[in-house]
Motif scaffolding. Structure first.
Motif, PDB file in Angstrom:
ATOM      1  N   CYS A  38      12.611  83.287 -28.881  1.00  0.00           N
ATOM      2  CA  CYS A  38      12.571  83.916 -27.570  1.00  0.00           C
ATOM      3  C   CYS A  38      11.544  83.204 -26.698  1.00  0.00           C
ATOM      4  CB  CYS A  38      12.189  85.386 -27.748  1.00  0.00           C
ATOM      5  SG  CYS A  38      12.344  86.394 -26.280  1.00  0.00           S
ATOM      6  N   CYS A  39      11.723  83.294 -25.405  1.00  0.00           N
ATOM      7  CA  CYS A  39      10.722  82.750 -24.496  1.00  0.00           C
ATOM      8  C   CYS A  39       9.466  83.610 -24.540  1.00  0.00           C
ATOM      9  CB  CYS A  39      11.277  82.724 -23.075  1.00  0.00           C
ATOM     10  SG  CYS A  39      10.199  81.848 -21.910  1.00  0.00           S
ATOM     11  N   SER A  40       8.316  82.953 -24.592  1.00  0.00           N
ATOM     12  CA  SER A  40       7.045  83.677 -24.565  1.00  0.00           C
ATOM     13  C   SER A  40       6.805  84.198 -23.155  1.00  0.00           C
ATOM     14  CB  SER A  40       5.900  82.747 -24.985  1.00  0.00           C
ATOM     15  OG  SER A  40       6.050  82.339 -26.314  1.00  0.00           O
ATOM     16  N   ASP A  41       6.894  85.495 -23.001  1.00  0.00           N
ATOM     17  CA  ASP A  41       6.746  86.131 -21.693  1.00  0.00           C
ATOM     18  C   ASP A  41       6.359  87.584 -21.936  1.00  0.00           C
ATOM     19  OD1 ASP A  41       7.590  87.624 -19.204  1.00  0.00           O
ATOM     20  OD2 ASP A  41       8.171  85.610 -18.584  1.00  0.00           O
ATOM     21  N   SER A  42       5.331  88.049 -21.251  1.00  0.00           N
ATOM     22  CA  SER A  42       4.827  89.405 -21.498  1.00  0.00           C
ATOM     23  C   SER A  42       5.851  90.479 -21.158  1.00  0.00           C
ATOM     24  CB  SER A  42       3.548  89.647 -20.687  1.00  0.00           C
ATOM     25  OG  SER A  42       3.811  89.596 -19.292  1.00  0.00           O
ATOM     26  N   ARG A  43       6.885  90.117 -20.397  1.00  0.00           N
ATOM     27  CA  ARG A  43       7.911  91.088 -19.995  1.00  0.00           C
ATOM     28  C   ARG A  43       9.047  91.189 -20.999  1.00  0.00           C
ATOM     29  NH1 ARG A  43       8.770  88.013 -14.428  1.00  0.00           N
ATOM     30  NH2 ARG A  43       8.746  86.356 -16.018  1.00  0.00           N
ATOM     31  N   VAL A  44       9.054  90.296 -21.977  1.00  0.00           N
ATOM     32  CA  VAL A  44      10.129  90.245 -22.960  1.00  0.00           C
ATOM     33  C   VAL A  44       9.560  90.651 -24.317  1.00  0.00           C
ATOM     34  CG1 VAL A  44      11.917  88.820 -24.007  1.00  0.00           C
ATOM     35  CG2 VAL A  44      11.208  88.381 -21.646  1.00  0.00           C
ATOM     36  N   LEU A  45       9.803  91.886 -24.713  1.00  0.00           N
ATOM     37  CA  LEU A  45       9.250  92.440 -25.950  1.00  0.00           C
ATOM     38  C   LEU A  45      10.241  92.191 -27.079  1.00  0.00           C
ATOM     39  CD1 LEU A  45       7.954  95.809 -24.462  1.00  0.00           C
ATOM     40  CD2 LEU A  45       6.801  93.590 -24.550  1.00  0.00           C
ATOM     41  N   GLN A  46       9.958  91.181 -27.877  1.00  0.00           N
ATOM     42  CA  GLN A  46      10.969  90.652 -28.787  1.00  0.00           C
ATOM     43  C   GLN A  46      11.591  91.696 -29.701  1.00  0.00           C
ATOM     44  OE1 GLN A  46      11.448  86.899 -30.566  1.00  0.00           O
ATOM     45  NE2 GLN A  46       9.402  86.247 -29.974  1.00  0.00           N
ATOM     46  N   ASP A  47      10.787  92.501 -30.356  1.00  0.00           N
ATOM     47  CA  ASP A  47      11.354  93.504 -31.247  1.00  0.00           C
ATOM     48  C   ASP A  47      11.963  94.664 -30.474  1.00  0.00           C
ATOM     49  OD1 ASP A  47      11.043  92.752 -34.062  1.00  0.00           O
ATOM     50  OD2 ASP A  47       8.920  92.624 -33.578  1.00  0.00           O
ATOM     51  N   GLU A  54      11.753  97.945 -37.987  1.00  0.00           N
ATOM     52  CA  GLU A  54      11.751  97.794 -39.438  1.00  0.00           C
ATOM     53  C   GLU A  54      11.148  96.456 -39.843  1.00  0.00           C
ATOM     54  OE1 GLU A  54      12.384 100.054 -41.688  1.00  0.00           O
ATOM     55  OE2 GLU A  54      12.780 101.469 -40.051  1.00  0.00           O
ATOM     56  N   PRO A  55       9.999  96.447 -40.495  1.00  0.00           N
ATOM     57  CA  PRO A  55       9.439  95.186 -40.988  1.00  0.00           C
ATOM     58  C   PRO A  55      10.430  94.480 -41.909  1.00  0.00           C
ATOM     59  CG  PRO A  55       7.836  96.970 -41.184  1.00  0.00           C
ATOM     60  CD  PRO A  55       9.139  97.605 -40.814  1.00  0.00           C
ATOM     61  N   GLY A  56      10.561  93.181 -41.722  1.00  0.00           N
ATOM     62  CA  GLY A  56      11.455  92.404 -42.564  1.00  0.00           C
ATOM     63  C   GLY A  56      12.869  92.281 -42.052  1.00  0.00           C
ATOM     64  N   ASP A  57      13.183  92.902 -40.942  1.00  0.00           N
ATOM     65  CA  ASP A  57      14.558  92.900 -40.445  1.00  0.00           C
ATOM     66  C   ASP A  57      14.852  91.694 -39.562  1.00  0.00           C
ATOM     67  OD1 ASP A  57      17.141  94.023 -40.197  1.00  0.00           O
ATOM     68  OD2 ASP A  57      16.621  94.848 -38.242  1.00  0.00           O
ATOM     69  N   VAL A  58      13.941  91.376 -38.660  1.00  0.00           N
ATOM     70  CA  VAL A  58      14.133  90.268 -37.715  1.00  0.00           C
ATOM     71  C   VAL A  58      12.928  89.339 -37.795  1.00  0.00           C
ATOM     72  CG1 VAL A  58      14.460  89.617 -35.299  1.00  0.00           C
ATOM     73  CG2 VAL A  58      15.491  91.729 -36.159  1.00  0.00           C
ATOM     74  N   PHE A  59      13.193  88.054 -37.952  1.00  0.00           N
ATOM     75  CA  PHE A  59      12.146  87.028 -37.959  1.00  0.00           C
ATOM     76  C   PHE A  59      12.013  86.520 -36.530  1.00  0.00           C
ATOM     77  CE2 PHE A  59      10.047  83.063 -38.595  1.00  0.00           C
ATOM     78  CZ  PHE A  59       9.413  83.108 -39.833  1.00  0.00           C
ATOM     79  N   THR A  60      10.886  86.774 -35.883  1.00  0.00           N
ATOM     80  CA  THR A  60      10.739  86.462 -34.468  1.00  0.00           C
ATOM     81  C   THR A  60       9.873  85.226 -34.253  1.00  0.00           C
ATOM     82  OG1 THR A  60       8.871  87.984 -34.297  1.00  0.00           O
ATOM     83  CG2 THR A  60      11.036  88.850 -33.730  1.00  0.00           C
ATOM     84  N   CYS A  61      10.371  84.328 -33.401  1.00  0.00           N
ATOM     85  CA  CYS A  61       9.618  83.147 -32.968  1.00  0.00           C
ATOM     86  C   CYS A  61       9.520  83.198 -31.445  1.00  0.00           C
ATOM     87  CB  CYS A  61      10.326  81.857 -33.359  1.00  0.00           C
ATOM     88  SG  CYS A  61      10.878  81.777 -35.067  1.00  0.00           S
ATOM     89  N   GLY A  62       8.501  82.597 -30.899  1.00  0.00           N
ATOM     90  CA  GLY A  62       8.366  82.586 -29.449  1.00  0.00           C
ATOM     91  C   GLY A  62       7.648  81.346 -28.951  1.00  0.00           C
ATOM     92  N   ASN A  63       8.106  80.816 -27.841  1.00  0.00           N
ATOM     93  CA  ASN A  63       7.443  79.711 -27.162  1.00  0.00           C
ATOM     94  C   ASN A  63       7.968  79.659 -25.737  1.00  0.00           C
ATOM     95  OD1 ASN A  63       9.851  77.827 -27.022  1.00  0.00           O
ATOM     96  ND2 ASN A  63       9.653  78.025 -29.255  1.00  0.00           N
ATOM     97  N   ILE A  64       7.286  78.951 -24.866  1.00  0.00           N
ATOM     98  CA  ILE A  64       7.765  78.908 -23.492  1.00  0.00           C
ATOM     99  C   ILE A  64       9.041  78.054 -23.434  1.00  0.00           C
ATOM    100  CG2 ILE A  64       5.501  79.317 -22.480  1.00  0.00           C
ATOM    101  CD1 ILE A  64       5.373  76.384 -21.721  1.00  0.00           C
ATOM    102  N   GLY A  65      10.095  78.676 -22.924  1.00  0.00           N
ATOM    103  CA  GLY A  65      11.376  77.991 -22.812  1.00  0.00           C
ATOM    104  C   GLY A  65      12.305  78.209 -23.980  1.00  0.00           C
TER     105      GLY A  65
END
Length: 226
Positions: A38-47, A54-65
């Motif tokens: 996902c794009c790193s942005d304070s308005r985008v709450l990945q989970d 649920e811990p272990g359900d989604v592996f989240t990565c983030g960076n700009i772009g």
């Protein structure tokens, strides 16, 4: 210590109390079904955008772009933070999450059209986006305004990241690669905060996607069929 951080620690205490028993099955290993970049942005709450608690359900990565590419001495490869769950935890779905009004796409657009400069760390990230967005900038409709151009390039960038994953030998053929856009600016036709599917394993034609995936037909939408 800054009061905002103190407040965060207080909220974390509430989180710890609520999640005390939710780690029992994942303390020693993880088998997430999906990895999102996902794009790193304070308005985008990945989970939160997936309603995930649920811990272990989604592996989240983030960076700009929402990039899936990193540069090494051997050339460009799939970013390790995206590849790790595919390689080591059996994850079979990768979701590239762009969002409306993306600052990274905006900065890349400005760099390509006006030659603006950024600090070295940001410039490094933009340099990974520029070669993927350059053709998109050139193909933009003449009558589109700035906001419309950015949001079309958001889709274009998601498509290029999906394309890179599909072309990589590191991503097995049985892994689904999905491209989506998270809309909090009322750009698409759905509710504010909805995710819209724009790409599934390289297919971007809306009608084809709707025919192939009738169960989510109402969530498939694009701004730009270039």
């Amino acid at each position: 210590m800054h009061s905002r951080f103190v407040e965060m620690l207080q909220r974390n205490a509430d989180h710890a109390a609520a999640f005390r028993t939710r780690f029992d099955d994942v303390q020693d290993s993880q088998r997430p079904g999906v990895v999102t970049v996902c794009c790193s942005d304070s308005r985008v709450l990945q989970d939160h955008i997936w309603g995930n608690e649920e811990p272990g359900d989604v592996f989240t990565c983030g960076n700009i772009g929402n990039r899936v590419v990193q540069r090494t001495d051997d050339g460009e490869v799939v970013s390790g933070d995206v590849l790790y769950p595919v390689e080591h935890t059996g994850t079979k779905t990768v979701v590239v999450v762009g969002h409306t009004g993306c600052g990274a796409v905006t900065a890349t657009y400005d760099a390509l059209t006006d030659g603006v400069s950024e600090p070295a760390g940001i410039e490094h990230c933009l340099d990974l986006l520029k070669p993927r967005l350059e053709a998109g900038v050139e193909a933009l409709p003449d009558d589109v305004d700035r906001a419309g151009a950015i949001n079309r390039l958001v889709e274009y960038n998601v498509d290029r990241q999906v394309e890179f994953l599909l072309d990589s030998d590191d991503i097995p053929d049985d892994v689904d690669v999905i491209g989506v856009v998270y809309d909090f600016q009322d750009v698409y036709s759905g509710e504010r905060g909805e995710v819209h599917v724009i790409n599934a394993n390289g297919e971007t034609a809306v009608e084809t996607l709707r025919d192939d995936h009738e169960e989510i037909g109402g969530r498939i939408e694009r701004l730009w069929q270039y």
